[in-house]
Motif scaffolding. Structure first.
Motif, PDB file in Angstrom:
ATOM      1  N   SER A  50       0.812  -1.214   0.000  1.00 64.82           N
ATOM      2  CA  SER A  50       0.000   0.000   0.000  1.00 64.82           C
ATOM      3  C   SER A  50       0.848   1.267   0.000  1.00 64.82           C
ATOM      4  O   SER A  50       0.316   2.370   0.074  1.00 64.82           O
ATOM      5  CB  SER A  50      -0.910   0.019   1.232  1.00 64.82           C
ATOM      6  N   GLY A  51       2.176   1.105  -0.027  1.00 68.77           N
ATOM      7  CA  GLY A  51       3.052   2.265  -0.024  1.00 68.77           C
ATOM      8  C   GLY A  51       3.344   2.816   1.355  1.00 68.77           C
ATOM      9  O   GLY A  51       3.923   3.891   1.482  1.00 68.77           O
ATOM     10  N   ARG A  52       2.956   2.081   2.421  1.00 71.89           N
ATOM     11  CA  ARG A  52       3.238   2.524   3.796  1.00 71.89           C
ATOM     12  C   ARG A  52       4.628   2.081   4.216  1.00 71.89           C
ATOM     13  O   ARG A  52       5.111   1.034   3.794  1.00 71.89           O
ATOM     14  CB  ARG A  52       2.235   1.909   4.783  1.00 71.89           C
ATOM     15  N   ASP A  53       5.245   2.878   5.096  1.00 73.28           N
ATOM     16  CA  ASP A  53       6.528   2.473   5.672  1.00 73.28           C
ATOM     17  C   ASP A  53       6.343   1.228   6.523  1.00 73.28           C
ATOM     18  O   ASP A  53       5.320   1.067   7.200  1.00 73.28           O
ATOM     19  CB  ASP A  53       7.098   3.584   6.562  1.00 73.28           C
ATOM     20  N   VAL A  54       7.355   0.373   6.486  1.00 70.69           N
ATOM     21  CA  VAL A  54       7.402  -0.860   7.263  1.00 70.69           C
ATOM     22  C   VAL A  54       8.785  -0.941   7.894  1.00 70.69           C
ATOM     23  O   VAL A  54       9.786  -0.651   7.231  1.00 70.69           O
ATOM     24  CB  VAL A  54       7.200  -2.093   6.343  1.00 70.69           C
ATOM     25  N   LEU A  90       7.609  -1.314  19.629  1.00 68.83           N
ATOM     26  CA  LEU A  90       6.353  -1.749  19.011  1.00 68.83           C
ATOM     27  C   LEU A  90       5.147  -0.909  19.432  1.00 68.83           C
ATOM     28  O   LEU A  90       4.319  -0.578  18.579  1.00 68.83           O
ATOM     29  CB  LEU A  90       6.118  -3.246  19.277  1.00 68.83           C
ATOM     30  N   PRO A  91       5.026  -0.509  20.712  1.00 69.54           N
ATOM     31  CA  PRO A  91       3.913   0.387  21.043  1.00 69.54           C
ATOM     32  C   PRO A  91       3.971   1.715  20.275  1.00 69.54           C
ATOM     33  O   PRO A  91       2.933   2.241  19.854  1.00 69.54           O
ATOM     34  CB  PRO A  91       4.065   0.612  22.555  1.00 69.54           C
ATOM     35  N   GLN A  92       5.178   2.237  20.057  1.00 65.14           N
ATOM     36  CA  GLN A  92       5.329   3.468  19.272  1.00 65.14           C
ATOM     37  C   GLN A  92       4.890   3.240  17.829  1.00 65.14           C
ATOM     38  O   GLN A  92       4.176   4.056  17.246  1.00 65.14           O
ATOM     39  CB  GLN A  92       6.793   3.942  19.318  1.00 65.14           C
ATOM     40  N   LEU A  93       5.304   2.105  17.252  1.00 68.29           N
ATOM     41  CA  LEU A  93       4.902   1.787  15.881  1.00 68.29           C
ATOM     42  C   LEU A  93       3.391   1.593  15.790  1.00 68.29           C
ATOM     43  O   LEU A  93       2.763   2.031  14.816  1.00 68.29           O
ATOM     44  CB  LEU A  93       5.613   0.518  15.385  1.00 68.29           C
ATOM     45  N   PRO A  99       3.370  -0.887  10.234  1.00 67.22           N
ATOM     46  CA  PRO A  99       3.543  -2.334  10.381  1.00 67.22           C
ATOM     47  C   PRO A  99       5.014  -2.729  10.449  1.00 67.22           C
ATOM     48  O   PRO A  99       5.911  -1.910  10.214  1.00 67.22           O
ATOM     49  CB  PRO A  99       2.877  -2.909   9.131  1.00 67.22           C
ATOM     50  N   VAL A 100       5.234  -3.993  10.749  1.00 68.84           N
ATOM     51  CA  VAL A 100       6.570  -4.552  10.849  1.00 68.84           C
ATOM     52  C   VAL A 100       6.718  -5.598   9.752  1.00 68.84           C
ATOM     53  O   VAL A 100       5.784  -6.348   9.480  1.00 68.84           O
ATOM     54  CB  VAL A 100       6.785  -5.195  12.236  1.00 68.84           C
ATOM     55  N   GLY A 101       7.882  -5.638   9.114  1.00 68.68           N
ATOM     56  CA  GLY A 101       8.177  -6.649   8.099  1.00 68.68           C
ATOM     57  C   GLY A 101       9.138  -7.660   8.683  1.00 68.68           C
ATOM     58  O   GLY A 101      10.287  -7.333   8.944  1.00 68.68           O
ATOM     59  N   VAL A 113       3.289  -7.882   9.545  1.00 65.70           N
ATOM     60  CA  VAL A 113       2.397  -8.003  10.702  1.00 65.70           C
ATOM     61  C   VAL A 113       2.241  -6.623  11.321  1.00 65.70           C
ATOM     62  O   VAL A 113       3.112  -5.768  11.177  1.00 65.70           O
ATOM     63  CB  VAL A 113       2.921  -8.992  11.780  1.00 65.70           C
ATOM     64  N   SER A 114       1.141  -6.439  12.011  1.00 62.15           N
ATOM     65  CA  SER A 114       0.977  -5.181  12.748  1.00 62.15           C
ATOM     66  C   SER A 114       1.846  -5.238  13.998  1.00 62.15           C
ATOM     67  O   SER A 114       2.222  -6.322  14.468  1.00 62.15           O
ATOM     68  CB  SER A 114      -0.487  -4.969  13.138  1.00 62.15           C
TER      69      SER A 114
END
Length: 130
Positions: A50-54, A90-93, A99-101, A113-114
């Motif tokens: 979707s073009g979002r940072d990961v 992770l709480p900050q993200l 999301p995390v890759g 994953v979120s």
């Protein structure tokens, strides 16, 4: 000989489907107590479909290091303590909606994953190994 065996094991893990690499990631980081990112002038980021940072994360420095090419050329593996990841990063993200890759390969395939999913999975995996 030992180095060749390590390389073969790494390649075998990298060939696993993304979901299996995710399981490997969870097990390995709970055992080691740390995850690895790539750091240059800040943390390396990727883009999702979707073009979002990961934020890409790996279970060991050697896996992060082999991905430090092209856009991440010049980036170095840097550890993040598991406790810091769960309590701070992770709480900050999650708050930012980033999301995390998990466990990108040199070909760029990771398991998205979120941040909340990863917190829950790591807490559950730590409970099983305790």
């Amino acid at each position: 000989m030992e180095r060749e065996q390590l390389q073969e094991r790494m390649q075998a893990v990298l060939r696993l489907p993304a979901a299996r690499r995710y399981s490997y990631f969870l097990q390995r980081v709970v055992e080691s107590g740390e995850v690895w990112g790539l750091d240059g002038e800040g943390w390396a980021l990727a883009l999702d479909d979707s073009g979002r940072d990961v934020l890409p994360l790996w279970p060991a420095p050697e896996f992060a290091a082999i991905c430090a090419k092209r856009l991440w050329s010049g980036f170095e593996p840097r550890p993040i303590k598991l406790q810091v990841l769960i309590e701070n990063v992770l709480p900050q993200l999650e708050e930012e909606g980033m999301p995390v890759g998990i466990f990108f390969t040199p070909e760029g395939q990771g398991h998205p994953v979120s941040a909340r999913e990863l917190i829950d999975a790591l807490v559950a995996a730590r409970g099983l190994s305790a």
